[in-house]
Design an enzyme around this catalytic site. Structure first.
Site, PDB file in Angstrom:
ATOM      1  N   HIS A 197     -49.035 -63.624 -18.945  1.00 37.69           N
ATOM      2  CA  HIS A 197     -48.518 -63.965 -17.613  1.00 37.69           C
ATOM      3  C   HIS A 197     -48.689 -65.443 -17.294  1.00 37.69           C
ATOM      4  O   HIS A 197     -47.874 -66.025 -16.581  1.00 37.69           O
ATOM      5  CB  HIS A 197     -49.135 -63.066 -16.551  1.00 37.69           C
ATOM      6  CG  HIS A 197     -48.517 -61.700 -16.567  1.00 37.69           C
ATOM      7  ND1 HIS A 197     -49.056 -60.656 -17.253  1.00 37.69           N
ATOM      8  CD2 HIS A 197     -47.350 -61.249 -16.045  1.00 37.69           C
ATOM      9  CE1 HIS A 197     -48.275 -59.604 -17.131  1.00 37.69           C
ATOM     10  NE2 HIS A 197     -47.227 -59.928 -16.402  1.00 37.69           N
ATOM     11  N   GLU A 442     -41.473 -49.555 -20.405  1.00 40.65           N
ATOM     12  CA  GLU A 442     -42.328 -50.530 -21.084  1.00 40.65           C
ATOM     13  C   GLU A 442     -43.480 -49.853 -21.820  1.00 40.65           C
ATOM     14  O   GLU A 442     -44.320 -50.516 -22.420  1.00 40.65           O
ATOM     15  CB  GLU A 442     -42.848 -51.570 -20.086  1.00 40.65           C
ATOM     16  CG  GLU A 442     -43.533 -51.013 -18.876  1.00 40.65           C
ATOM     17  CD  GLU A 442     -43.978 -52.086 -17.883  1.00 40.65           C
ATOM     18  OE1 GLU A 442     -43.989 -53.270 -18.227  1.00 40.65           O
ATOM     19  OE2 GLU A 442     -44.323 -51.714 -16.748  1.00 40.65           O
ATOM     20  N   ASP A 466     -44.319 -55.643 -22.436  1.00 39.56           N
ATOM     21  CA  ASP A 466     -45.281 -54.563 -22.664  1.00 39.56           C
ATOM     22  C   ASP A 466     -44.773 -53.572 -23.704  1.00 39.56           C
ATOM     23  O   ASP A 466     -45.566 -53.014 -24.460  1.00 39.56           O
ATOM     24  CB  ASP A 466     -45.593 -53.846 -21.344  1.00 39.56           C
ATOM     25  CG  ASP A 466     -46.612 -54.642 -20.541  1.00 39.56           C
ATOM     26  OD1 ASP A 466     -47.621 -55.052 -21.126  1.00 39.56           O
ATOM     27  OD2 ASP A 466     -46.366 -54.882 -19.346  1.00 39.56           O
ATOM     28  N   ARG A 476     -50.235 -58.904 -26.070  1.00 37.53           N
ATOM     29  CA  ARG A 476     -49.242 -59.957 -25.837  1.00 37.53           C
ATOM     30  C   ARG A 476     -49.875 -61.324 -25.589  1.00 37.53           C
ATOM     31  O   ARG A 476     -49.210 -62.344 -25.681  1.00 37.53           O
ATOM     32  CB  ARG A 476     -48.329 -59.560 -24.663  1.00 37.53           C
ATOM     33  CG  ARG A 476     -49.074 -59.315 -23.399  1.00 37.53           C
ATOM     34  CD  ARG A 476     -48.248 -58.560 -22.387  1.00 37.53           C
ATOM     35  NE  ARG A 476     -47.536 -59.434 -21.479  1.00 37.53           N
ATOM     36  CZ  ARG A 476     -46.898 -59.033 -20.389  1.00 37.53           C
ATOM     37  NH1 ARG A 476     -46.862 -57.732 -20.094  1.00 37.53           N
ATOM     38  NH2 ARG A 476     -46.278 -59.868 -19.608  1.00 37.53           N
ATOM     39  N   CYS A 513     -35.770 -56.918 -18.339  1.00 42.05           N
ATOM     40  CA  CYS A 513     -36.437 -57.946 -17.532  1.00 42.05           C
ATOM     41  C   CYS A 513     -37.594 -58.593 -18.273  1.00 42.05           C
ATOM     42  O   CYS A 513     -38.301 -59.418 -17.728  1.00 42.05           O
ATOM     43  CB  CYS A 513     -36.903 -57.378 -16.194  1.00 42.05           C
ATOM     44  SG  CYS A 513     -38.131 -56.078 -16.363  1.00 42.05           S
TER      45      CYS A 513
HETATM   46  C1  PEP Z   1     -42.652 -56.594 -19.174  1.00 41.96           C
HETATM   47  O1  PEP Z   1     -43.658 -55.969 -19.476  1.00 41.96           O
HETATM   48  O2  PEP Z   1     -41.758 -56.912 -19.992  1.00 41.96           O
HETATM   49  C2  PEP Z   1     -42.443 -57.047 -17.784  1.00 41.96           C
HETATM   50  C3  PEP Z   1     -41.309 -57.583 -17.408  1.00 41.96           C
HETATM   51  O3  PEP Z   1     -43.473 -56.932 -16.912  1.00 41.96           O
HETATM   52  P1  PEP Z   1     -44.765 -57.885 -16.936  1.00 41.96           P
HETATM   53  O4  PEP Z   1     -44.434 -59.053 -17.841  1.00 41.96           O
HETATM   54  O5  PEP Z   1     -45.049 -58.307 -15.565  1.00 41.96           O
HETATM   55  O6  PEP Z   1     -45.809 -57.007 -17.524  1.00 41.96           O
HETATM   56 MG    MG Z   2     -44.907 -55.136 -17.976  1.00 46.31          MG
END
Ligand code: PEP
Ligand code: MG
Length: 596
Positions: A197, A442, A466, A476, A513
């Site tokens: 993140h 995810e 995820d 990740r 996304c």
């Molecule tokens: C993902 O997991 O791809 C996602 C968009 O959510 P986050 O990155 O906030 O976990």
């Molecule tokens: Mg996610």
């Protein structure tokens, strides 16, 4: 002056920055033990009591601030903290250790806090178990006033100076969201991954960033002059002037291209060369980014990570229902009629929220995260759902649920939505009849059962960050397994293809996304797998709209079919690199993380 040195790591957010290093360090959690002489004990007890008084004063000040902003309910959190500092069950054993064992106060505080919080955590009563996290916080505060720091870092808000390049071991999501962007021009970390993140936030904020730089903290010291190249992952310590000039010239050329893509992006929705409409939306973390969504020509918001409303305040300020409603309403109004997908809180996991979970989890990424935590903290979830529904009439809202693992969770969520709708109805708050409800895909179990989930929701959104992490069992944010975390692994292609097919069969839209969508080559692959709705950090939108316009969906589908027939990520990468150059006829650079 130190000699020039070039270091390299994983590039996670493009751009070039020149500045001075501020080293942002974590101190070890366990306090060091010092044995005292007998005659030192009374002074040590005195020092401890002073630290308790200072902590109580600080808690009082924080409570006043929060009360002023958010009201009494939130200030009550601090009341619980203060109680510990008046409780002989906590203070007594600390003083006893200092006087009978002759040890330093920091050590006594950390040992007593650890053993008491372990006992609290084991209690069946959820409310009491929650106090364990409070106790850990309180003990850190006392240690801070003893001059020990107690595992806390300097507060982001306290950084001073300009053109700061933040140098750290790693940054958590709540660290990264609080970076003072008027003072910090880039960050570099020793650990981390491209889809962590912190990396996602760096891209959203347009902050150049490089992560996973080996030996960073022994190579760079406070005040060193640095150049950070977030495109190629290079960090120069005390760079020669000609190197700085070369970087700045290159950045100037890149900015010219970026400006022209941005202008084109404002021209409306993208269409492929064979006429297929492709929505390219933005992912945001803060309401203030709505300006960027519009400025970069996105077709709405594909993912509003609402948990950052909480994380941006160090996990203290949970906005109440009225504040949340106002925030959502404003985003919806400003973007109407474009869709705004708001994801309910995805807290837990690496996004901290120990206060909410009530305990330290041994493996939080596989623990109470996303919708699981929402069910556990039903009060928090109900408030958010009500706020979302109350705002819905302001625009085109879609509600997205994170970390769904199967159909039953979505049924439970529906019950929350129905209940919230009824409550609002009783209050006379108008709510549109159809507010689409979607599931994030995810977790591998959700991808495998996407047909069952699709039958019960209005849309699906693939969170590939995820999905890759959980499918390949590769953290990740862990640089040691960044070579395992491969978006073009055949398992990922098959899962995405399966989800796209499930959406098609059920007549439900499927969006992507995750960060995969922001990679031009993988974007073409996703297009070929049937995806027509994408979202990514606002600054990536113009380049990806250009990619959508510069390729034919039929060609992309041929490439995806060929990719699906291959057995290794290397074979897939070789095919994508070869084919994507041939398929694309736009102006954007096909810079990709895909490698053989
Ligand atoms: C993902 O997991 O791809 C996602 C968009 O959510 P986050 O990155 O906030 O976990
Ligand atoms: Mg996610």
């Amino acid at each position: 002056m130190k000699r020039a040195l070039s270091l390299s790591g994983i590039p996670v957010s493009p751009g070039v920055a020149v500045g001075r290093a501020v080293v942002w360090i974590v101190r070890p959690d366990a306090a060091p033990r010092r044995d005292l002489d007998r005659e030192q004990v009374p002074a040590e007890l005195e020092r401890f009591r002073h630290a308790v008084d200072a902590s109580l004063r600080e808690i009082g000040e924080m409570a006043d601030q929060v009360r002023g902003k958010l009201g009494n309910d939130y200030a009550a959190i601090f009341h619980a903290h203060a109680l510990f500092l008046k409780d002989s069950a906590f203070l007594g054993p600390i003083e006893k250790r200092i006087s009978t064992e002759g040890v330093n106060a920091e050590w006594a505080v950390s040992v007593v806090a650890e053993s008491l919080s372990a006992k609290l955590r084991d209690l069946p009563d959820q409310e009491l178990a929650l106090r364990a996290a409070d106790l850990v916080d309180v003990s850190r505060l006392v240690r801070k006033h003893l001059g020990d720091g107690g595992a806390s870092r300097q507060r982001m808000e306290e950084l001073t100076g300009d053109n700061i390049i933040l140098v750290a071991d790693e940054l958590t999501p709540s660290d990264a969201i609080r970076i003072p962007r008027e003072r910090v021009v880039a960050f570099v970390t020793e650990r981390g991954g491209k889809t962590s993140h912190a990396a996602i936030l760096a891209r959203s904020f347009g902050l150049p960033a490089v992560v996973a730089v080996p030996k960073l903290l022994v190579s760079v010291g406070e005040g060193d002059r640095l150049v950070v190249d977030g495109r190629d992952g290079v960090v120069w310590r005390e760079p020669p002037e000609d190197v700085v000039s070369l970087f700045l010239e290159r950045r100037g050329r890149e900015l010219t291209v970026e400006e022209s893509l941005k202008r084109r992006s404002l021209g409306g929705i993208a269409r492929t060369r064979d006429g297929e409409e492709v929505a390219v939306r933005a992912n945001i973390e803060l309401a203030s980014e709505v300006r960027d969504v519009l400025g970069y020509g996105a077709d709405g918001i594909g993912l509003f990570r609402s948990e950052f409303l909480y994380l941006s305040s160090e996990g203290v300020e949970f906005p109440d229902e009225a504040i949340q409603t106002a925030i959502y309403r404003e985003a919806l109004e400003r973007l109407a009629p474009r869709p705004v997908v708001i994801r309910t809180y995805d807290l837990g996991g690496k996004k901290g929220a120990r206060h909410l979970v009530g305990t330290e989890e041994p493996n939080p990424v596989l623990g109470l995260r996303g919708v699981r935590l929402c069910f556990r903290r039903a009060d928090m979830f109900r408030t958010q759902i009500r706020a979302l529904l109350a705002a819905a009439s302001a625009g085109n809202l879609r509600i997205l649920i994170p970390m769904v693992s199967g159909v039953e969770e979505m049924r439970r969520v529906r019950a929350f939505v129905d209940e919230a709708r009824q409550e609002l109805d009783e209050r006379g708050v108008p709510v549109p009849d159809n507010v689409p409800l979607g599931a994030m895909i995810e977790v591998p179990s959700a991808a495998i059962t996407a047909d069952l989930i699709a039958a019960e929701v209005d849309f699906l959104s693939l969170g590939t960050n995820d999905l890759i992490q959980y499918t390949l069992a590769a953290d990740r944010a862990n640089e040691h397994v960044s070579d395992v975390f491969r978006p073009h692994h055949p398992s990922i292609l098959r899962l995405i293809s399966r989800v796209a097919e499930a959406g098609r069969a059920a007549g439900k839209p499927v969006a992507v996304c995750g960060e995969m969508a922001a990679d031009p080559v993988l974007f073409m692959l996703l297009l070929g797998l049937g995806i027509r709705e994408f979202s990514m950090g606002p600054r990536s939108v113009p380049a990806l709209k250009d990619v959508a316009c510069g390729v034919s969906a039929a060609d992309a589908a041929r490439m995806a079919r060929a990719a699906l027939s291959l057995s290794t990520p290397d074979d897939v990468a070789a095919l994508l690199l070869r084919e994507s150059e041939n398929l694309f006829s736009g102006g954007a650079e096909l810079r990709t993380a895909v490698t053989v």
